[in-house]
Structure formats: structure tokens, C-alpha cells
Write a protein that holds these residues in place. Structure first.
Motif, PDB file in Angstrom:
ATOM      1  N   GLN A  47       7.906  15.583  -0.286  1.00  0.00           N
ATOM      2  CA  GLN A  47       6.433  15.627   0.166  1.00  0.00           C
ATOM      3  C   GLN A  47       6.076  14.116   0.356  1.00  0.00           C
ATOM      4  N   ILE A  48       6.457  13.394  -0.522  1.00  0.00           N
ATOM      5  CA  ILE A  48       5.800  11.776  -0.527  1.00  0.00           C
ATOM      6  C   ILE A  48       6.356  11.068   0.794  1.00  0.00           C
ATOM      7  N   ALA A  49       7.640  11.490   1.266  1.00  0.00           N
ATOM      8  CA  ALA A  49       8.020  11.132   2.543  1.00  0.00           C
ATOM      9  C   ALA A  49       7.426  11.361   3.586  1.00  0.00           C
ATOM     10  N   GLN A  50       6.888  12.690   3.636  1.00  0.00           N
ATOM     11  CA  GLN A  50       6.143  13.241   4.937  1.00  0.00           C
ATOM     12  C   GLN A  50       4.722  12.767   4.631  1.00  0.00           C
ATOM     13  N   GLU A  51       4.125  12.618   3.557  1.00  0.00           N
ATOM     14  CA  GLU A  51       2.670  12.177   3.509  1.00  0.00           C
ATOM     15  C   GLU A  51       2.793  10.479   4.056  1.00  0.00           C
ATOM     16  N   LEU A  81       0.326  12.838  -8.749  1.00  0.00           N
ATOM     17  CA  LEU A  81       0.153  14.335  -8.309  1.00  0.00           C
ATOM     18  C   LEU A  81       1.065  15.098  -8.506  1.00  0.00           C
ATOM     19  N   ASN A  82       2.362  14.805  -8.873  1.00  0.00           N
ATOM     20  CA  ASN A  82       3.337  15.487  -8.900  1.00  0.00           C
ATOM     21  C   ASN A  82       4.079  16.218  -7.646  1.00  0.00           C
ATOM     22  N   ARG A 115       0.694  -1.082  -0.040  1.00  0.00           N
ATOM     23  CA  ARG A 115       0.213  -0.198  -0.064  1.00  0.00           C
ATOM     24  C   ARG A 115       0.870   1.131   0.009  1.00  0.00           C
ATOM     25  N   VAL A 116       2.041   1.253   0.617  1.00  0.00           N
ATOM     26  CA  VAL A 116       3.021   2.238   0.698  1.00  0.00           C
ATOM     27  C   VAL A 116       3.524   2.761  -0.818  1.00  0.00           C
ATOM     28  N   TRP A 117       3.823   1.566  -1.388  1.00  0.00           N
ATOM     29  CA  TRP A 117       4.231   1.729  -2.956  1.00  0.00           C
ATOM     30  C   TRP A 117       3.143   1.992  -3.813  1.00  0.00           C
ATOM     31  N   VAL A 118       2.006   1.835  -3.407  1.00  0.00           N
ATOM     32  CA  VAL A 118       0.563   2.246  -4.395  1.00  0.00           C
ATOM     33  C   VAL A 118       0.376   3.534  -3.999  1.00  0.00           C
ATOM     34  N   LEU A 119       0.831   4.153  -2.915  1.00  0.00           N
ATOM     35  CA  LEU A 119       0.225   5.453  -2.450  1.00  0.00           C
ATOM     36  C   LEU A 119       1.568   6.354  -3.077  1.00  0.00           C
ATOM     37  N   ALA A 120       2.738   6.006  -3.152  1.00  0.00           N
ATOM     38  CA  ALA A 120       3.888   6.435  -3.792  1.00  0.00           C
ATOM     39  C   ALA A 120       3.598   6.768  -5.079  1.00  0.00           C
TER      40      ALA A 120
END
Length: 158
Positions: free
Chosen positions: A93-97, A87-88, A76-81
Motif C-alpha cells: 500500500q505504501i508503494a502504491q501511495e 497508519l499501519n 518527503r518520500v521518506w517522511v510520507l513512508a
């Protein structure tokens, strides 16, 4: 504040990977054989289905041979990444989210980009092809005399 990871279900992520990877049914990534049987689930990720191939007798699972295999981050972390990349968002930002180390986010996004490029079909142009803004360097722009003088000096050796 809502944690987006709580909204994503591991089971649905694995189901989506299965449907995208094997739209016509599970096949062995080693030999391509369709004669496979389910062989339990992964110990650490219960939604991750294991299989046994009757053709080459190998064992594999939902992620074998994919860019998602062999990593400590859940699917799920890979899918969200991947979603955040769409979303560019920056790697930071990805690390924070995702509440992961920025170095991990960098490695993940690099691997996802490589995987996307590998699956992208080769583009072939055909028919009439037009190009906009072609740059041709042919001497001093607007000064043909300067280009001719430079050519004369080169010919004279000076």
C-alpha cells in the motif's frame, strides 16, 4: 484524485529534520563541534543545507549520518513512508501511495524500522513487576501420574 506527495513541502521536511536533529543549533555529526558555518546547498535538493565544521574541518549536510542519507528517494518520500507506517499500511500500500517500486518500499520501511529501534532507549524494570499469563511446562497438564510413569521409564532405561 489528490496526490499526497504534492501536499508535502521539501523545505518543511528539511526544516523539521533540522529542528529534531539539532534542537540547540547545528552540531557536527563527526566531532560534535558547534562551530559550523553554512556552506551552500545540495545541487539536486536545494532545500538540503550544507555545512562546514571548524573543529574537524569536515563538510556535512542535514542528512549526514542519518537513515535518510545516501538514497535516491527525496526526503518527503521518506517522511510520507514513515507516516504511512504509523497508519499501519502494508509495504504494498505504501508503494502504491508513493508511486514507487514495492521493492523500494520494502527496503525503505525496513531501514526506517531499524532506525527507530536503534534510537529506542533501553527499557529497565524497577520496583514491583507483575506478569500476566506465565506458562510453565512441567509434565502432562492435569495428569501427574502420567508424568511420574514417564519419569520411572526414563530411570529404568526403557
Amino acid at each position: 484524485m489528490v496526490n499526497i506527495q504534492a501536499l508535502i513541502d521539501d523545505a518543511k521536511c528539511f526544516q523539521t529534520v533540522r529542528l529534531m536533529r539539532w534542537p540547540d543549533g547545528v552540531r557536527c555529526p563527526g566531532c560534535g563541534c558547534a562551530e559550523v558555518t553554512k556552506d551552500g546547498h545540495d545541487d539536486t535538493q536545494p532545500e538540503r543545507q550544507r555545512y562546514h565544521c571548524h573543529g574537524c574541518r569536515r563538510r556535512f549536510d542535514d542528512l549526514t549520518g542519518t537513515i535518510f542519507a545516501g538514497h535516491h528517494q527525496p526526503l518527503r518520500v521518506w517522511v510520507l513512508a514513515l507516516y504511512f507506517m504509523g497508519l499501519n499500511l502494508s509495504n504494498e500500500q505504501i508503494a502504491q501511495e508513493l508511486e514507487i517500486d514495492p521493492d523500494d518500499a520494502q527496503v525503505m520501511t525496513a531501514q526506517l524500522r531499524e532506525g527507530i529501534v536503534q534510537r529506542k532507549p533501553e527499557g529497565t524494570l524497577s520496583g514491583e513487576v507483575e506478569c500476566d499469563e506465565v506458562y510453565v511446562v512441567a509434565g502432562h497438564k492435569g495428569h501427574p501420574a502420567a508424568a511420574a510413569r514417564k519419569g520411572d521409564r526414563a530411570a529404568a532405561g526403557g
